[in-house]
Scaffold this motif. Structure first.
Motif, PDB file in Angstrom:
ATOM      1  N   THR A   1       5.207  -5.991  -6.129  1.00  0.00           N
ATOM      2  CA  THR A   1       4.170  -6.840  -5.534  1.00  0.00           C
ATOM      3  C   THR A   1       3.297  -7.366  -6.663  1.00  0.00           C
ATOM      4  O   THR A   1       3.341  -6.830  -7.777  1.00  0.00           O
TER       5      THR A   1
ATOM      6  N   ARG B   1      -6.724  -5.152  -3.662  1.00  0.00           N
ATOM      7  CA  ARG B   1      -5.888  -4.566  -2.605  1.00  0.00           C
ATOM      8  C   ARG B   1      -6.326  -3.123  -2.330  1.00  0.00           C
ATOM      9  O   ARG B   1      -6.475  -2.327  -3.247  1.00  0.00           O
TER      10      ARG B   1
ATOM     11  N   THR C   1       6.078  -0.321   5.765  1.00  0.00           N
ATOM     12  CA  THR C   1       6.915  -1.354   6.387  1.00  0.00           C
ATOM     13  C   THR C   1       8.239  -1.477   5.634  1.00  0.00           C
ATOM     14  O   THR C   1       9.316  -1.524   6.233  1.00  0.00           O
ATOM     15  N   LEU C   2       8.168  -1.501   4.320  1.00  0.00           N
ATOM     16  CA  LEU C   2       9.399  -1.626   3.525  1.00  0.00           C
ATOM     17  C   LEU C   2      10.281  -0.393   3.671  1.00  0.00           C
ATOM     18  O   LEU C   2      11.507  -0.496   3.761  1.00  0.00           O
TER      19      LEU C   2
ATOM     20  N   TRP D   1       2.047  -2.019   3.576  1.00  0.00           N
ATOM     21  CA  TRP D   1       3.139  -2.700   2.866  1.00  0.00           C
ATOM     22  C   TRP D   1       4.288  -1.721   2.569  1.00  0.00           C
ATOM     23  O   TRP D   1       5.451  -1.994   2.861  1.00  0.00           O
ATOM     24  N   LEU D   2       3.926  -0.569   2.033  1.00  0.00           N
ATOM     25  CA  LEU D   2       4.935   0.418   1.651  1.00  0.00           C
ATOM     26  C   LEU D   2       5.686   0.960   2.869  1.00  0.00           C
ATOM     27  O   LEU D   2       6.915   1.048   2.859  1.00  0.00           O
TER      28      LEU D   2
ATOM     29  N   GLN E   1      -4.042  -1.313   2.655  1.00  0.00           N
ATOM     30  CA  GLN E   1      -3.095  -2.434   2.493  1.00  0.00           C
ATOM     31  C   GLN E   1      -1.815  -1.977   1.792  1.00  0.00           C
ATOM     32  O   GLN E   1      -0.713  -2.344   2.192  1.00  0.00           O
ATOM     33  N   TYR E   2      -1.963  -1.173   0.762  1.00  0.00           N
ATOM     34  CA  TYR E   2      -0.763  -0.655   0.079  1.00  0.00           C
ATOM     35  C   TYR E   2       0.107   0.120   1.069  1.00  0.00           C
ATOM     36  O   TYR E   2       1.316  -0.012   1.084  1.00  0.00           O
TER      37      TYR E   2
ATOM     38  N   TRP F   1      10.234  -1.565  -5.200  1.00  0.00           N
ATOM     39  CA  TRP F   1       9.614  -2.762  -4.626  1.00  0.00           C
ATOM     40  C   TRP F   1       8.552  -3.290  -5.576  1.00  0.00           C
ATOM     41  O   TRP F   1       7.914  -2.520  -6.292  1.00  0.00           O
TER      42      TRP F   1
END
Ligand SMILES: Nc1ncnc2c1ncn2[C@@H]1O[C@H](COP(=O)(O)OP(=O)(O)O)[C@@H](O)[C@H]1O
Ligand SMILES: CC(C)(COP(=O)(O)O)[C@@H](O)C(=O)NCCC(=O)O
Ligand SMILES: [K+]
Length: 259
Positions: free
Chosen positions: A28, A34, A45-46, A42-43, A38-39, A26
């Motif tokens: 970004t 960040r 969720t993916l 994001w991670l 936040q990381y 992935w």
């Protein structure tokens, strides 16, 4: 499982490596503000979206932007309970020598590319990485990084024209059909694209002449495919070369630890 992170000046790439293959990759934008939280949002969720149930036990980071490393270390500690290897730091060893002037801090991405190129193809290589900057990394016969070349990146060159000249628009790079442009955009694309073809050819020829031996030329980085299609500039194109190098450096350090 290993989480490998490659931060360039424009983009940060995360990959999950299960020891044999990458389960996911992935990308970004690189932003030093960040946070670890936040990381992680994001991670995770993916990972959930792609149905990847990875138990991340290890992390390795290469970053051309020193400021992002702090929050990535927090990510490793807080969410994966691990201490990351950070390329360029003394506790992350490299399987190759680095022969440059004393006190030179070589970009970690260039060291990782060297390791990756040597692992895949052996020595006597030129690795051309089309990132924010375009870098040429010279790999000796024994795999050592022995220096290279740094040129302004393709998009940086186009952006510089736009920034400096009132009548020049923002333009995306593409391969122009012809050299002589008949409108502003075509003229700018021609200057940068064909100028780059010349730059790459000239620099590679001069490196080979200076080292007085044949050398294999490998391309990688965001814009490599654009140049790979044309002009026989490269012997090989390797997508995600830096990611491959990170896995090699990680397993080298693991072996050293257990030896
Ligand atoms: N597929 C693509 N098409 C067009 N431009 C791209 C593509 N991928 C990356 N880029 C651009 O190429 C440049 C280099 O990207 P990248 O290799 O991710 O840089 P870095 O590693 O320095 O962060 C950036 O300007 C980025 O916007
Ligand atoms: C040359 C670079 C800016 C390339 O970075 P990138 O295009 O991958 O973002 C980076 O490798 C760097 O900051 N190098 C430090 C100087 C050196 O390598 O000699
Ligand atoms: K680069």
């Amino acid at each position: 499982m290993l989480l490998a992170i490659d931060c360039g000046n424009t983009n940060t790439v995360f990959s999950i490596w299960d020891g044999e293959r990458f389960l996911a990759t992935w990308r970004t934008s690189t932003e030093h503000q960040r946070t670890a939280d936040q990381y992680y949002v994001w991670l995770s969720t993916l990972m959930e979206f792609q149905g990847i149930e990875a138990d991340i036990t290890d992390m390795i980071i290469s970053s051309t932007v020193p400021r992002v490393v702090f929050n990535l270390r927090v990510l490793a500690d807080r969410y994966f309970n691990t201490r990351p290897y950070v390329v360029g730091k003394p506790d992350c060893r490299l399987p190759v020598d680095v022969r440059v002037d004393a006190g030179t801090a070589v970009g970690p991405d260039r060291l990782v590319n060297t390791v990756a190129g040597y692992d895949l193809y052996g020595g006597d290589l030129i690795v051309v990485d089309f990132g924010t900057a375009t870098t040429f990394d010279v790999v000796a016969g024994d795999g050592a990084y022995v220096g290279g070349v740094i040129a302004p990146g393709v998009n940086l060159s186009l952006e510089a024209l736009h920034q400096a000249a009132a009548a020049l628009p923002h333009v995306d790079i593409t391969k122009p059909q012809r050299v002589v442009g008949t409108n502003t955009v075509a003229c700018m694309q021609s200057g940068v694209f064909w100028g780059y073809v010349g730059l790459v050819r000239e620099i590679c020829d001069r490196i080979k002449a200076e080292r007085d031996r044949p050398m294999r030329v490998i391309s990688t980085g965001g814009l490599a495919p654009l140049f790979q299609q044309s002009e026989d500039l490269f012997d090989e194109w390797v997508d995600e070369l830096t990611m491959h190098g990170l896995t090699v450096i990680h397993s080298y350090n693991k072996r050293q630890e257990t030896a």
